[in-house]
Every structure is written in structure tokens, then in C-alpha cells.
Design an enzyme around this catalytic site. Structure first.
Site, PDB file in Angstrom:
ATOM      1  N   ASP A 187       7.262 -17.907  19.434  1.00 30.04           N
ATOM      2  CA  ASP A 187       7.091 -17.835  20.884  1.00 30.04           C
ATOM      3  C   ASP A 187       5.625 -17.564  21.211  1.00 30.04           C
ATOM      4  O   ASP A 187       4.866 -17.054  20.372  1.00 30.04           O
ATOM      5  CB  ASP A 187       7.983 -16.710  21.459  1.00 30.04           C
ATOM      6  CG  ASP A 187       8.210 -16.840  22.953  1.00 30.04           C
ATOM      7  OD1 ASP A 187       7.659 -17.762  23.589  1.00 30.04           O
ATOM      8  OD2 ASP A 187       8.951 -16.002  23.502  1.00 30.04           O
TER       9      ASP A 187
ATOM     10  N   LYS B 137       4.625 -10.417  27.663  1.00 34.43           N
ATOM     11  CA  LYS B 137       5.272 -11.711  27.821  1.00 34.43           C
ATOM     12  C   LYS B 137       5.993 -11.731  29.173  1.00 34.43           C
ATOM     13  O   LYS B 137       6.129 -10.714  29.815  1.00 34.43           O
ATOM     14  CB  LYS B 137       6.271 -11.947  26.679  1.00 34.43           C
ATOM     15  CG  LYS B 137       5.566 -12.090  25.340  1.00 34.43           C
ATOM     16  CD  LYS B 137       6.518 -12.422  24.180  1.00 34.43           C
ATOM     17  CE  LYS B 137       7.529 -13.465  24.479  1.00 34.43           C
ATOM     18  NZ  LYS B 137       6.958 -14.709  25.021  1.00 34.43           N
ATOM     19  N   GLY B 138       6.445 -12.918  29.551  1.00 35.13           N
ATOM     20  CA  GLY B 138       7.211 -13.014  30.793  1.00 35.13           C
ATOM     21  C   GLY B 138       6.519 -13.787  31.888  1.00 35.13           C
ATOM     22  O   GLY B 138       7.041 -13.900  32.992  1.00 35.13           O
ATOM     23  N   GLY B 139       5.344 -14.363  31.551  1.00 38.53           N
ATOM     24  CA  GLY B 139       4.681 -15.210  32.543  1.00 38.53           C
ATOM     25  C   GLY B 139       5.581 -16.340  33.000  1.00 38.53           C
ATOM     26  O   GLY B 139       5.509 -16.806  34.137  1.00 38.53           O
TER      27      GLY B 139
ATOM     28  N   SER C 256       4.442 -23.107  27.733  1.00 35.97           N
ATOM     29  CA  SER C 256       3.755 -24.346  27.351  1.00 35.97           C
ATOM     30  C   SER C 256       3.450 -24.387  25.856  1.00 35.97           C
ATOM     31  O   SER C 256       3.554 -25.454  25.229  1.00 35.97           O
ATOM     32  CB  SER C 256       2.464 -24.501  28.167  1.00 35.97           C
ATOM     33  OG  SER C 256       1.626 -23.381  27.984  1.00 35.97           O
TER      34      SER C 256
ATOM     35  N   GLU D  29      13.939 -13.699  25.812  1.00 31.72           N
ATOM     36  CA  GLU D  29      12.980 -13.709  24.687  1.00 31.72           C
ATOM     37  C   GLU D  29      13.110 -12.429  23.872  1.00 31.72           C
ATOM     38  O   GLU D  29      13.097 -12.452  22.637  1.00 31.72           O
ATOM     39  CB  GLU D  29      11.553 -13.857  25.222  1.00 31.72           C
ATOM     40  CG  GLU D  29      11.293 -15.225  25.835  1.00 31.72           C
ATOM     41  CD  GLU D  29       9.960 -15.330  26.554  1.00 31.72           C
ATOM     42  OE1 GLU D  29       9.488 -16.455  26.742  1.00 31.72           O
ATOM     43  OE2 GLU D  29       9.389 -14.293  26.956  1.00 31.72           O
TER      44      GLU D  29
ATOM     45  N   ALA E 231       2.654 -15.910  24.095  1.00 27.13           N
ATOM     46  CA  ALA E 231       2.444 -14.605  24.739  1.00 27.13           C
ATOM     47  C   ALA E 231       1.423 -14.784  25.851  1.00 27.13           C
ATOM     48  O   ALA E 231       0.636 -15.739  25.846  1.00 27.13           O
ATOM     49  CB  ALA E 231       1.939 -13.585  23.722  1.00 27.13           C
ATOM     50  N   ASP E 232       1.471 -13.859  26.793  1.00 25.07           N
ATOM     51  CA  ASP E 232       0.456 -13.865  27.849  1.00 25.07           C
ATOM     52  C   ASP E 232      -0.759 -13.053  27.433  1.00 25.07           C
ATOM     53  O   ASP E 232      -1.891 -13.393  27.780  1.00 25.07           O
ATOM     54  CB  ASP E 232       1.066 -13.326  29.148  1.00 25.07           C
ATOM     55  CG  ASP E 232       2.195 -14.210  29.607  1.00 25.07           C
ATOM     56  OD1 ASP E 232       1.942 -15.405  29.848  1.00 25.07           O
ATOM     57  OD2 ASP E 232       3.349 -13.735  29.675  1.00 25.07           O
TER      58      ASP E 232
ATOM     59  N   THR F 282       9.653 -19.651  24.965  1.00 31.51           N
ATOM     60  CA  THR F 282       9.546 -20.360  26.243  1.00 31.51           C
ATOM     61  C   THR F 282       8.086 -20.431  26.677  1.00 31.51           C
ATOM     62  O   THR F 282       7.322 -19.490  26.442  1.00 31.51           O
ATOM     63  CB  THR F 282      10.368 -19.610  27.305  1.00 31.51           C
ATOM     64  OG1 THR F 282      11.739 -19.656  26.915  1.00 31.51           O
ATOM     65  CG2 THR F 282      10.224 -20.230  28.690  1.00 31.51           C
TER      66      THR F 282
HETATM   67  C1  5RP Z   1       7.515 -16.903  29.022  1.00 33.18           C
HETATM   68  C2  5RP Z   1       6.527 -16.276  28.116  1.00 33.18           C
HETATM   69  C3  5RP Z   1       5.499 -17.166  27.515  1.00 33.18           C
HETATM   70  O1  5RP Z   1       5.565 -17.039  26.131  1.00 33.18           O
HETATM   71  C4  5RP Z   1       4.152 -16.750  28.005  1.00 33.18           C
HETATM   72  O2  5RP Z   1       4.158 -16.762  29.415  1.00 33.18           O
HETATM   73  C5  5RP Z   1       3.053 -17.672  27.476  1.00 33.18           C
HETATM   74  O3  5RP Z   1       3.211 -18.934  28.047  1.00 33.18           O
HETATM   75  P1  5RP Z   1       2.226 -20.133  27.722  1.00 33.18           P
HETATM   76  O4  5RP Z   1       2.482 -20.516  26.311  1.00 33.18           O
HETATM   77  O5  5RP Z   1       2.607 -21.191  28.709  1.00 33.18           O
HETATM   78  O6  5RP Z   1       0.817 -19.643  27.935  1.00 33.18           O
HETATM   79  O7  5RP Z   1       6.533 -15.111  27.851  1.00 33.18           O
HETATM   80  O8  5RP Z   1       8.341 -15.941  29.607  1.00 33.18           O
END
Ligand code: 5RP
Length: 222
Positions: free
Chosen positions: A85, A98-100, A34, A107, A87-88, A32
Site C-alpha cells: 500500500d 494514511k487515508g488521503g 494512485s 487498509e 502512504a501520505d 488503495t
Molecule cells: C488511501 C491511502 C493512500 O495509500 C494514500 O493516500 C497515498 O495515496 P497515493 O498513492 O495516491 O499518493 O492511504 O486511503
């Protein structure tokens, strides 16, 4: 390159990784955010090769379905060769925050089933010590004040994420100001707090492969 161009490059690299490592007819785990959204777009042209996908959020499910990719309930799937996936934050040991996007629990569940976790990230996500990005913790609503008090005892500053309800009907507390020197230990410790569903540390189940977008190209780190 812009951050979006770096995300697109790693998303395409992940689609190439899937094409090489996941057998035809298998089911792909999809994260999940962008970066994961760019991955879904890169996966779409390959959809005839795969049976479908398992989604880590409602938003991802909708995007997959919009591309005509069949989405399976995880309970109907016993084998996910590759989970992709974002990551933040990610460290050199491939531990992640993760979890932004508030999807951390689903996830983590899809990642638990998957054989290989491929993290896709632009270079800004790679850090020496995690914690600059506030650590998301999913909590049962009635426990949020208690959990926040317990989290404060760990040294960070817990902040309830305004206006956020997860796909599971829960709340997110973001813990600011942590310096995470023992990711596995902290992941276990926070998960022991009654009322916590899970936290955004992925250290007990880290990534297996990192595809990192840099101005010199996509680096593969294992
Ligand atoms: C969502 C997440 C995303 O993988 C994480 O926030 C990174 O997001 P982005 O690809 O938009 O930078 O953990 O819960």
C-alpha cells in the site's frame, strides 16, 4: 523522473518483492490510491501465480477484478503474507499517515492481518516529523461535531472532508496543523474518542519495508 514514474518504479519493485516473498497460491493484500493502482497493474501479469487478493477499498476491488484477479472477502482468508500500500507520509521508523483516499479503516484491517506490510511511496512522502499532511480520522456521522471538538483539544484544526463518504458509510475529518512527535501515543489517544472508527496513523502497526522511489532508483528501507 516525474512523480508518476517514481510511483510506477516502486509499484514494479513491490510486484518483484511479492514474487520473491509470497508463496505461489497465496493471497495478496492490496492497498488503495494512485501508487497502489500502479501496483495492481504490475501485479496483473503475475496473477496466475496467486490465488487472488484482498482489497482495502471498493475502488481497489474494482481495479483488481478488471484485471481478472479474484478478490476474496477478508473473513474467508486467514493468512496474507504481504500487504502492499501507499502512504501520505512516512517517517524513518516506518510510521505512516494514511487515508488521503479515505480508505484508512479497511487498509488498517487488512494490514493487521498481513504478515509483512510493504509501503510503496515516492520520495516526497518521507518526512522527519509527520503532520504536514492533515491527519484523516474516520467518524460515525452522528458523532462528527463532537469528535471535531475533541480533536481540536489536541491542538490541530479539524476540517470535515467535503463530499466524502467512506466505503463504510462514515465521514472523514482531516486534522491540520499537528506536529506528530509521538505517533503511537496519538494514534491510541484519537482512537479513544467515542465516535471515532479509526485514525490514519499507522504506528501501532507500521510498515515493515519501505520501497522509496528516488531519482537514484528505488531504495529499500527496513
Ligand atoms: C488511501 C491511502 C493512500 O495509500 C494514500 O493516500 C497515498 O495515496 P497515493 O498513492 O495516491 O499518493 O492511504 O486511503
Amino acid at each position: 523522473m516525474t512523480q508518476d514514474e517514481l510511483k510506477q518504479a516502486v509499484a514494479q519493485a513491490a510486484a518483484d518483492y511479492v514474487a520473491e516473498h509470497a508463496a505461489a497460491g497465496s493471497i495478496i493484500g492490496v492497498g488503495t490510491g494512485s501508487t497502489a493502482n500502479f501496483f495492481i497493474d504490475a501485479l496483473a501479469p503475475l496473477k496466475s501465480k496467486y490465488k487472488g487478493a484482498v482489497a482495502s477499498s471498493e475502488a481497489t476491488r474494482q481495479r483488481l477484478e478488471a484485471h481478472g484477479i479474484t478478490v476474496f472477502d477478508l473473513n474467508d482468508v486467514d493468512n496474507i503474507p504481504v500487504y502492499v500500500d501507499g502512504a501520505d507520509e512516512i517517517d524513518a521508523g516506518l510510521n505512516m499517515i494514511k487515508g488521503g483516499g479515505a480508505a484508512l479503516t479497511r487498509e488498517k484491517i487488512v494490514a493487521a492481518v498481513a504478515t509483512t506490510f510493504v509501503c510503496i511511496a515516492d520520495g516526497s512522502k518521507l518526512v522527519d516529523t509527520m503532520g504536514k499532511f492533515p491527519l484523516p480520522v474516520e467518524v460515525i456521522p452522528m458523532a462528527s461535531a463532537y469528535v471535531a471538538r475533541e480533536l481540536a483539544k489536541l491542538g490541530g484544526t479539524p476540517v470535515l472532508r467535503a463530499g466524502c463518504v467512506t466505503d463504510n458509510g462514515n465521514l472523514i475529518i482531516d486534522v491540520k496543523g499537528l506536529s506528530i512527535t509521538d505517533p503511537k501515543g496519538l494514534e491510541a489517544q484519537i482512537n479513544q474518542i467515542t465516535g471515532v472508527v479509526t485514525n490514519g496513523l499507522f504506528a501501532m502497526r507500521p510498515a515493515n519495508v519501505l520501497l522509496l522511489g528516488t531519482s537514484e532508483g528505488v531504495k529499500t528501507i527496513v
